[in-house]
Design a protein around this motif. Sequence first.
Motif, short mmCIF file in Angstrom:
data_model
loop_
_atom_site.label_atom_id
_atom_site.label_comp_id
_atom_site.label_asym_id
_atom_site.label_seq_id
_atom_site.Cartn_x
_atom_site.Cartn_y
_atom_site.Cartn_z
N ARG A 18 -6.17 -9.41 23.19
CA ARG A 18 -5.35 -9.46 24.41
C ARG A 18 -4.42 -10.66 24.36
O ARG A 18 -4.75 -11.70 23.82
N PRO B 72 2.65 -5.24 27.75
CA PRO B 72 1.72 -4.35 28.44
C PRO B 72 2.23 -2.91 28.54
O PRO B 72 1.49 -1.96 28.28
N GLY C 73 -1.05 -9.70 29.31
CA GLY C 73 -1.69 -8.39 29.44
C GLY C 73 -1.35 -7.43 28.32
O GLY C 73 -1.83 -6.31 28.31
N GLY C 74 -0.54 -7.88 27.39
CA GLY C 74 -0.20 -7.05 26.24
C GLY C 74 -1.27 -7.16 25.17
O GLY C 74 -2.39 -7.60 25.43
#
Length: 68
Positions: free
Chosen positions: A29, A51, A33-34
Amino acid sequence: MSSQEIVSPFVTSSYSGGGSANECVEVARTADGGRAVRDSKNPEVVQFYTPSGWSVFLEGVKGGEFDN
């Protein structure tokens, strides 16, 4: 927060080669949040996905877009 800040350990995909094949894809991670993705045989080369980019990729996998 950097989109390339890795905030979790890399984990090996359950779909990676296995056995003696040693074809391991690892995913971690990122702070935004990607995801960060790398090949366990060449861990210094990392690809980063936003993300939304990761979400679109997963939808394609689940939908069979990459099946032969």
